[in-house]
Design an enzyme around this catalytic site. Structure first.
Site, short mmCIF file in Angstrom:
data_model
loop_
_atom_site.label_atom_id
_atom_site.label_comp_id
_atom_site.label_asym_id
_atom_site.label_seq_id
_atom_site.Cartn_x
_atom_site.Cartn_y
_atom_site.Cartn_z
N HIS A 203 -2.52 38.41 -11.61
CA HIS A 203 -2.04 37.02 -11.61
C HIS A 203 -1.36 36.61 -12.91
O HIS A 203 -1.05 35.45 -13.11
CB HIS A 203 -3.19 36.06 -11.31
CG HIS A 203 -4.18 35.95 -12.44
ND1 HIS A 203 -5.33 36.70 -12.48
CD2 HIS A 203 -4.17 35.21 -13.57
CE1 HIS A 203 -5.98 36.43 -13.59
NE2 HIS A 203 -5.31 35.52 -14.28
C1 UD1 Z 1 -5.28 30.46 -15.84
C2 UD1 Z 1 -5.39 30.97 -17.26
C3 UD1 Z 1 -5.64 32.47 -17.24
C4 UD1 Z 1 -6.82 32.81 -16.38
C5 UD1 Z 1 -6.60 32.25 -14.99
C6 UD1 Z 1 -7.78 32.54 -14.09
C7 UD1 Z 1 -4.05 29.64 -18.85
C8 UD1 Z 1 -2.93 29.71 -19.82
N1 UD1 Z 1 -4.20 30.71 -18.06
O1 UD1 Z 1 -4.10 31.05 -15.29
O2 UD1 Z 1 -5.91 32.92 -18.55
O3 UD1 Z 1 -6.98 34.20 -16.30
O4 UD1 Z 1 -6.41 30.83 -15.09
O5 UD1 Z 1 -7.52 32.33 -12.76
O6 UD1 Z 1 -4.77 28.66 -18.82
N2 UD1 Z 1 -2.83 27.07 -8.67
C9 UD1 Z 1 -3.26 26.77 -7.41
N3 UD1 Z 1 -4.54 26.39 -7.24
C10 UD1 Z 1 -5.41 26.29 -8.29
C11 UD1 Z 1 -4.95 26.58 -9.58
C12 UD1 Z 1 -3.68 26.98 -9.76
O7 UD1 Z 1 -2.53 26.85 -6.45
O8 UD1 Z 1 -6.57 25.93 -8.06
C13 UD1 Z 1 -1.43 27.49 -8.86
C14 UD1 Z 1 -0.55 26.35 -9.25
O9 UD1 Z 1 0.70 26.53 -8.66
C15 UD1 Z 1 -0.40 26.52 -10.75
C16 UD1 Z 1 -0.43 28.03 -10.88
O10 UD1 Z 1 -1.37 28.46 -9.86
O11 UD1 Z 1 0.74 25.93 -11.24
C17 UD1 Z 1 -0.91 28.52 -12.19
O12 UD1 Z 1 -2.16 27.93 -12.52
P1 UD1 Z 1 -2.56 27.67 -14.04
O13 UD1 Z 1 -3.82 26.95 -14.09
O14 UD1 Z 1 -1.40 27.16 -14.78
O15 UD1 Z 1 -2.79 29.11 -14.63
P2 UD1 Z 1 -3.42 30.42 -13.99
O16 UD1 Z 1 -2.31 31.33 -13.62
O17 UD1 Z 1 -4.45 30.12 -12.96
#
Ligand code: UD1
Length: 369
Positions: A203
């Site tokens: 991811h």
């Molecule tokens: C975050 C952490 C990463 C960790 C990961 C665990 C940062 C910089 N990164 O990355 O270190 O390993 O979490 O999972 O904080 N989204 C959903 N549903 C959710 C959450 C996110 O659909 O519940 C989607 C959204 O489109 C969002 C994207 O995933 O914009 C990325 O989510 P984000 O929280 O920005 O970072 P992660 O990739 O989850």
């Protein structure tokens, strides 16, 4: 106060929250969930499974750019800090919610305890690396779980007396739930034979910045699934990117699943022949479980999982996925060890240190000389 926001935060904070609640005659505790992760599978299921209870405050920051996420947490946490006046704010790991909570606490002049301090990949192109450096620079209490974390922190000017080797709270969670994980028998639930399949999680941002790498990774996974069953529970963002690529299809041997709950996921990992990942925490969990782990990243901030544990860093080269079946056969013969103090008791040590520090009734010293 503990601040959590993402999937890995819940597992790291849960044992501390439980220990603080167990010692409720000594501590009052406030749990804040930033809402960085908000899907049921990414958030609520972990809160339920780990029985840390619902948060006292939910900040609902949701998706956005890194800057937006961080800014929203700072803005929304500030009034909670003013209202509750904590003696210490505990943050865990390296995600955006962690750095944002630390910045908010700093502006409110509240001391910070960082759980999982001192990890470094020495690769500042990763947002998590900058988050780690900033949080450690702001924290008064640095709780580490790996020996090299101490030298990393000292090299950045932290004082030795602010650093506490306490063990690994993520492993506390795993050790506490191991019986439940085994009882669920996740491999059978998925119709899989133990030690005959590969669990995959990917991811990281590279997948989304370089479409060709993701396409190659998916093609190579389809290729090796002719040799070994592949089970891939996908982060929502990975799922969206794979859909956009239009390949490959779930075909029974390559299974593309939604994100799984903690117990089910670790059950699959514990029964697997190996894991292929770009996650940080999974490198540690596989080391504890003695399951071979192949890390599809240029580097790791967790070198102890390579030195003592089961981890092999493949580099950011999806072409190497085809080597995994052979590497699994070779790695089985090797003896791996669990790092010191990864024994299920880290949260107790942290809370004991907090009790001692708060008893001293003087302001916590800066971690920097
Ligand atoms: C975050 C952490 C990463 C960790 C990961 C665990 C940062 C910089 N990164 O990355 O270190 O390993 O979490 O999972 O904080 N989204 C959903 N549903 C959710 C959450 C996110 O659909 O519940 C989607 C959204 O489109 C969002 C994207 O995933 O914009 C990325 O989510 P984000 O929280 O920005 O970072 P992660 O990739 O989850």
């Amino acid at each position: 106060m503990s601040v959590v926001g993402t999937r890995p935060n819940f597992m790291k904070a849960a044992p501390i929250v439980r220990e603080l609640r167990r010692r409720s005659d000594e501590f009052e505790h406030v749990l804040v969930h930033t809402g960085q992760h908000y899907d049921e599978e990414m958030s609520q299921i972990f809160i339920n499974e780990r029985a840390i209870g619902d948060p006292d405050y939910f900040l609902g920051v949701g998706s956005g750019s890194h800057a937006q996420q961080i800014a929203r947490v700072i803005e929304r946490l500030e009034p909670v800090l003013v209202e509750t006046e904590p003696d210490v704010v505990l943050v865990a790991g390296d995600v955006n919610s962690t750095v944002a909570a630390a910045l908010a606490a700093k502006s409110a002049d509240v001391p910070i305890g960082h759980v999982e301090a001192g990890l470094r990949s020495f690769d500042r192109s990763l947002p998590e690396e900058t988050n780690r450096i900033i949080v450690d620079a702001l924290s008064e209490l640095l709780f580490i779980h790996s020996p090299e974390a101490r030298s990393n922190l000292i090299a950045e000017g932290c004082t030795d007396r602010s650093i506490y080797y306490v063990g690994n709270t993520m492993i506390d969670t795993l050790a506490a739930l191991k019986d439940r994980i085994d009882a669920v028998d996740a491999p059978s639930m998925h119709g899989l034979e133990r030690e005959s399949y590969l669990v995959v999680t990917l991811h990281r941002h590279w997948l989304f910045e370089h479409e060709a790498l993701l396409a190659e990774a998916m093609d190579r996974l389809a290729e090796i699934s002719e040799e070994i069953d592949v089970v891939f529970p996908m982060h929502p963002r990975t799922h969206a990117a794979v859909e956009a690529l239009g390949r490959p299809q779930d075909d029974g041997r390559l299974r593309l699943l939604p994100p799984l709950g903690y117990v089910e996921f670790l059950g699959l990992v514990a029964g697997a022949a190996a894991v292929l990942t770009d996650s940080g925490g999974i490198q540690e969990e596989t080391t504890f479980l003695g399951i071979p782990c192949f890390t599809l990243r240029p580097n790791t901030e967790r070198p102890i999982t390579v030195e003592m544990g089961t981890n092999v860093v493949l580099g950011l080269d999806p072409g190497r996925i085809v080597e995994v079946p052979r590497l699994i056969r070779e790695q089985r013969a090797q003896e791996a060890r669990v790092p010191p103090l990864w024994d299920g008791e880290a949260a107790k040590r942290i809370v004991e240190i907090l009790a001692m520090k708060l008893d001293e009734a003087r302001p916590l010293e800066s971690a920097h000389a």
